[in-house]
Design a protein around this motif. Structure first.
Motif, mmCIF file in Angstrom:
data_model
loop_
_atom_site.group_PDB
_atom_site.id
_atom_site.type_symbol
_atom_site.label_atom_id
_atom_site.label_comp_id
_atom_site.label_asym_id
_atom_site.label_seq_id
_atom_site.Cartn_x
_atom_site.Cartn_y
_atom_site.Cartn_z
ATOM 1 N N GLY A 60 -9.703 -14.220 11.259
ATOM 2 C CA GLY A 60 -8.286 -14.303 11.109
ATOM 3 C C GLY A 60 -7.501 -12.987 10.701
ATOM 4 O O GLY A 60 -6.281 -13.031 10.400
ATOM 5 N N GLY A 61 -8.473 -12.068 9.802
ATOM 6 C CA GLY A 61 -8.100 -10.926 9.236
ATOM 7 C C GLY A 61 -7.492 -9.861 10.117
ATOM 8 O O GLY A 61 -7.757 -9.910 11.259
ATOM 9 N N TYR A 62 -6.765 -8.980 9.540
ATOM 10 C CA TYR A 62 -5.975 -8.005 10.300
ATOM 11 C C TYR A 62 -6.014 -6.582 9.356
ATOM 12 O O TYR A 62 -5.481 -6.754 8.146
ATOM 13 C CB TYR A 62 -4.775 -8.376 10.823
ATOM 14 N N GLY A 99 0.382 -7.196 2.268
ATOM 15 C CA GLY A 99 -0.118 -6.074 1.502
ATOM 16 C C GLY A 99 -1.287 -6.205 0.731
ATOM 17 O O GLY A 99 -1.545 -5.393 0.156
ATOM 18 N N ARG A 100 -2.112 -7.250 1.127
ATOM 19 C CA ARG A 100 -3.425 -7.374 0.549
ATOM 20 C C ARG A 100 -4.398 -5.951 1.158
ATOM 21 O O ARG A 100 -4.038 -5.704 2.406
ATOM 22 C CB ARG A 100 -4.097 -8.635 0.930
ATOM 23 N N VAL A 101 -5.109 -5.383 0.352
ATOM 24 C CA VAL A 101 -5.851 -4.272 1.027
ATOM 25 C C VAL A 101 -7.493 -4.725 0.958
ATOM 26 O O VAL A 101 -7.982 -5.305 -0.176
ATOM 27 C CB VAL A 101 -5.523 -3.055 0.124
ATOM 28 N N TRP A 113 -13.728 1.654 5.996
ATOM 29 C CA TRP A 113 -12.412 1.926 5.640
ATOM 30 C C TRP A 113 -11.581 1.061 5.003
ATOM 31 O O TRP A 113 -12.021 -0.249 4.780
ATOM 32 C CB TRP A 113 -11.673 1.808 7.202
ATOM 33 N N LYS A 114 -10.682 1.673 4.455
ATOM 34 C CA LYS A 114 -9.665 0.771 3.404
ATOM 35 C C LYS A 114 -8.287 0.571 3.888
ATOM 36 O O LYS A 114 -7.844 1.737 3.881
ATOM 37 C CB LYS A 114 -9.696 1.152 1.984
ATOM 38 N N LEU A 115 -7.886 -0.461 4.343
ATOM 39 C CA LEU A 115 -6.424 -0.742 4.689
ATOM 40 C C LEU A 115 -5.867 -1.934 4.428
ATOM 41 O O LEU A 115 -6.380 -2.838 3.981
ATOM 42 C CB LEU A 115 -6.602 -0.509 6.203
ATOM 43 N N PRO A 116 -4.543 -1.884 4.608
ATOM 44 C CA PRO A 116 -3.877 -3.188 4.150
ATOM 45 C C PRO A 116 -3.816 -3.979 5.440
ATOM 46 O O PRO A 116 -4.117 -3.729 6.524
ATOM 47 C CB PRO A 116 -2.386 -2.745 3.978
ATOM 48 N N ASP A 117 -3.178 -5.185 5.266
ATOM 49 C CA ASP A 117 -3.183 -6.212 6.098
ATOM 50 C C ASP A 117 -1.964 -6.257 6.944
ATOM 51 O O ASP A 117 -1.528 -7.092 7.942
ATOM 52 C CB ASP A 117 -3.525 -7.553 5.894
ATOM 53 N N SER A 118 -1.011 -5.239 6.566
ATOM 54 C CA SER A 118 0.209 -5.411 7.339
ATOM 55 C C SER A 118 0.997 -3.869 7.254
ATOM 56 O O SER A 118 0.381 -3.193 6.340
ATOM 57 C CB SER A 118 1.018 -6.133 6.428
ATOM 58 N N GLU A 119 1.893 -3.709 8.045
ATOM 59 C CA GLU A 119 2.358 -2.166 7.931
ATOM 60 C C GLU A 119 3.286 -1.980 6.723
ATOM 61 O O GLU A 119 3.673 -1.009 6.284
ATOM 62 C CB GLU A 119 3.341 -1.991 9.314
ATOM 63 N N MET A 121 4.426 -3.958 2.731
ATOM 64 C CA MET A 121 4.137 -4.572 1.423
ATOM 65 C C MET A 121 5.087 -5.814 1.397
ATOM 66 O O MET A 121 5.960 -5.997 2.210
ATOM 67 C CB MET A 121 4.385 -3.810 0.415
ATOM 68 N N CYS A 122 4.660 -6.766 0.631
ATOM 69 C CA CYS A 122 5.612 -8.057 0.449
ATOM 70 C C CYS A 122 6.724 -7.593 0.134
ATOM 71 O O CYS A 122 6.891 -6.540 -0.667
ATOM 72 C CB CYS A 122 4.866 -8.891 -0.380
ATOM 73 N N GLY A 123 7.750 -8.243 0.488
ATOM 74 C CA GLY A 123 9.247 -8.065 0.181
ATOM 75 C C GLY A 123 9.644 -7.022 0.977
ATOM 76 O O GLY A 123 10.899 -6.603 0.809
ATOM 77 N N GLY A 124 9.033 -6.458 1.958
ATOM 78 C CA GLY A 124 9.293 -4.991 2.573
ATOM 79 C C GLY A 124 9.816 -5.523 3.852
ATOM 80 O O GLY A 124 10.188 -6.677 3.935
#
Length: 125
Positions: A60-62, A99-101, A113-119, A121-124
């Motif tokens: 379920g991760g992205y 925003g979790r990385v 690779w190190k990336l966030p789960d969304s384009e 951050m939370c609240g954005g």
């Protein structure tokens, strides 16, 4: 061993064996890691070459990036990976978990690779 203990042991082993490979959950705390598999490799904007990299996982991760990430581009669906939670944003609105990385390492290519789960951050946006 009592019949009750045997039944309990049998039930636990049966559940463990019936869990699909790579269907684990996402790491829940910084430093935690899980093993899963790549479900698909995509572009950030569906069907738009050069729009960045995106990868989804069987658990379920992205992860997504505005840049093209060579380590993702060299990966394939079905590749085994190890995902580790690197950071969790603070002061997020309730229910907004973006925003979790994660640092992900492909076991086949040995690239990470190190990336966030969304384009965003939370609240954005």
């Amino acid at each position: 061993m009592s019949r009750r203990k045997q039944f309990f042991l049998f039930a636990i082993l049966s559940l463990a064996l019936c869990t699909p490979a790579g269907a684990g959950v996402l790491p829940t705390y910084v430093g935690a890691c899980v093993k899963t598999r790549i479900k698909s490799i995509e572009t950030r904007l569906e069907g738009v070459p050069g729009s960045g990299s995106a990868v989804s996982f069987r658990n379920g991760g992205y992860q997504v990036s505005y840049d093209t990430v060579p380590a993702i581009e060299h990966s394939k669906a079905g590749d085994p990976v190890r995902m580790c939670l690197v950071s969790i944003p603070h002061h997020c609105p309730k229910g907004d978990n973006r925003g979790r990385v994660y640092r992900t390492t492909n076991s086949r290519t040995h690239k990470s690779w190190k990336l966030p789960d969304s384009e965003h951050m939370c609240g954005g946006a």
